[in-house]
Enzyme design. Structure first.
Site, PDB file in Angstrom:
ATOM      1  N   GLY A 153      -1.493   3.382   7.652  1.00  0.00           N
ATOM      2  CA  GLY A 153      -2.068   4.595   7.093  1.00  0.00           C
ATOM      3  C   GLY A 153      -2.596   4.362   5.686  1.00  0.00           C
ATOM      4  O   GLY A 153      -2.322   3.340   5.054  1.00  0.00           O
ATOM      5  N   CYS A 154      -3.354   5.334   5.191  1.00  0.00           N
ATOM      6  CA  CYS A 154      -3.999   5.167   3.882  1.00  0.00           C
ATOM      7  C   CYS A 154      -2.989   5.165   2.737  1.00  0.00           C
ATOM      8  O   CYS A 154      -3.034   4.293   1.861  1.00  0.00           O
ATOM      9  CB  CYS A 154      -5.057   6.246   3.676  1.00  0.00           C
ATOM     10  N   TYR A 155      -2.059   6.111   2.736  1.00  0.00           N
ATOM     11  CA  TYR A 155      -1.022   6.108   1.707  1.00  0.00           C
ATOM     12  C   TYR A 155      -0.149   4.850   1.778  1.00  0.00           C
ATOM     13  O   TYR A 155       0.126   4.213   0.754  1.00  0.00           O
ATOM     14  CB  TYR A 155      -0.120   7.339   1.844  1.00  0.00           C
ATOM     15  N   GLU A 306      -7.678   3.262  -3.907  1.00  0.00           N
ATOM     16  CA  GLU A 306      -8.452   2.830  -2.739  1.00  0.00           C
ATOM     17  C   GLU A 306      -9.255   4.010  -2.217  1.00  0.00           C
ATOM     18  O   GLU A 306      -8.954   5.168  -2.515  1.00  0.00           O
ATOM     19  CB  GLU A 306      -7.536   2.312  -1.624  1.00  0.00           C
TER      20      GLU A 306
END
EC number: 1.2.1.38
Length: 334
Positions: A153-155, A306
């Site tokens: 995932g992004c986090y 990011e």
């Protein structure tokens, strides 16, 4: 040329994937698919995303038969809901496809995790055990031989990339759990708007405190407990994570810098700050994770940034694909 399919292509991540793969010299984008019930079925991707007019005028086809869709396909990207990926990934895998799943359905090899945090029972235990976690900078050797790659995932991506070099080097006092304060743009909630992520309604605030599903994903793959506090910000895209840690007694700023340089000196999508810390404007629209830090005594502040749709999703998936097939790691990304 590798015949490649994107399922869930109408979402923000799916569209970013399509744009990357369309310019990849070794990939033939064989199809863009959406669920059979999707209101986007039959439309061109460029109708939904006008910036791709003339370059991605491909139809969004309804996925009605997985076996038929898998015929002649080498690579499948699943930009689908967790439950959907859980159900259809094994069908593509059994057809011999290499699958890159961008959902959470195969990220943690613990079935209890899914019933507690995702609300469904995981029934594909064999594939869950075979899945390789696609944190590209740290899992390259395993990715090279995997059939199922679970893209983080992004986090978790920005959090792990920021913390992992220091944990691997044994520099942190983990008796004090690292505290991850991370803010994401509203695109992280996906394209289907609700009142909670409607841009005009969003005000900077934390959510999922002590119960967000990314906390156990981060802790599991780091091998240490963390406190994770996600926030929703009133901007479109990007994630900024400010992480507070405690260094072991006697650890110096130079040792911290050396740990990062050792870990990432040959990693083209990680940019380390010699001075200062990153900001979102440095990464939005780009496939990088930028990392900077500051030390005072035993106190360490790390800042990672990011683009949640790129390094936090589509770009990392393509990076994993490049590693898997022996292409230049940054092919079609830079």
């Amino acid at each position: 040329m590798l015949n490649t399919l994107i399922v869930g292509a109408s979402g923000y991540t799916g569209a970013e994937l399509a744009a990357c793969l369309q310019r990849h010299p070794y990939i033939h984008l064989a199809g863009l698919m959406v669920s059979a019930q999707s209101s986007d079925a039959g439309k061109c991707l460029s109708e939904l995303y006008p910036q791709y007019k003339g370059t991605l005028d491909l139809p969004l086809q309804p996925l009605t038969d997985v076996a038929e869709a898998a015929s002649g396909i080498d690579i499948v990207f699943l930009a689908t809901a967790h439950e959907v990926s859980h159900d259809i990934a094994p069908e593509f895998l059994q057809a011999g496809c290499i699958v890159f799943d961008l959902s959470g359905a195969y990220r943690v090899q613990n079935t209890l995790f899914y019933s507690e945090y995702y609300g469904f029972e995981h029934k594909n235990i064999d594939w869950l055990e075979q899945a390789v976690y696609g944190l590209a900078e740290w899992q390259a050797e395993k990715i090279k031989t995997a059939q199922l790659i679970a893209v983080p995932g992004c986090y978790p991506t920005v959090s792990q990339l920021s913390l992992k070099p220091l944990l691997e080097a044994g520099l942190l006092d983990t008796g004090q759990w690292p505290v991850i304060n991370a803010v994401s743009g509203v695109s992280g909630a996906g394209r289907k708007a609700s009142i909670n992520n409607n841009f005009c309604e969003v005000s900077l605030q934390p959510y999922g405190v002590f119960n967000h599903r990314h906390q156990p994903e981060i802790a599991t793959h780091l091998g240490t407990d963390v406190i994770f506090i996600p926030h929703l910000g009133n901007f479109a895209r990007g994630i900024l994570a400010t992480i507070t840690c405690k260094l072991k007694a006697g650890i110096t700023e130079e040792q911290v810098r050396h740990a990062y340089q050792q870990a990432y000196h040959d990693k083209p999508l990680i940019r380390l700050y010699e001075k200062g810390v990153p900001a979102l404007k440095g990464v939005v629209g780009l496939p990088f994770c930028d990392i900077g830090f500051a030390v005072q005594g035993q106190h360490l502040i790390i800042v990672g940034a990011e683009d949640n749709l790129l390094k936090g999703a589509a770009a990392q998936a393509v990076q994993c694909m490049n590693i898997r097939f022996g292409f230049e790691e940054t092919q079609a990304l830079l």
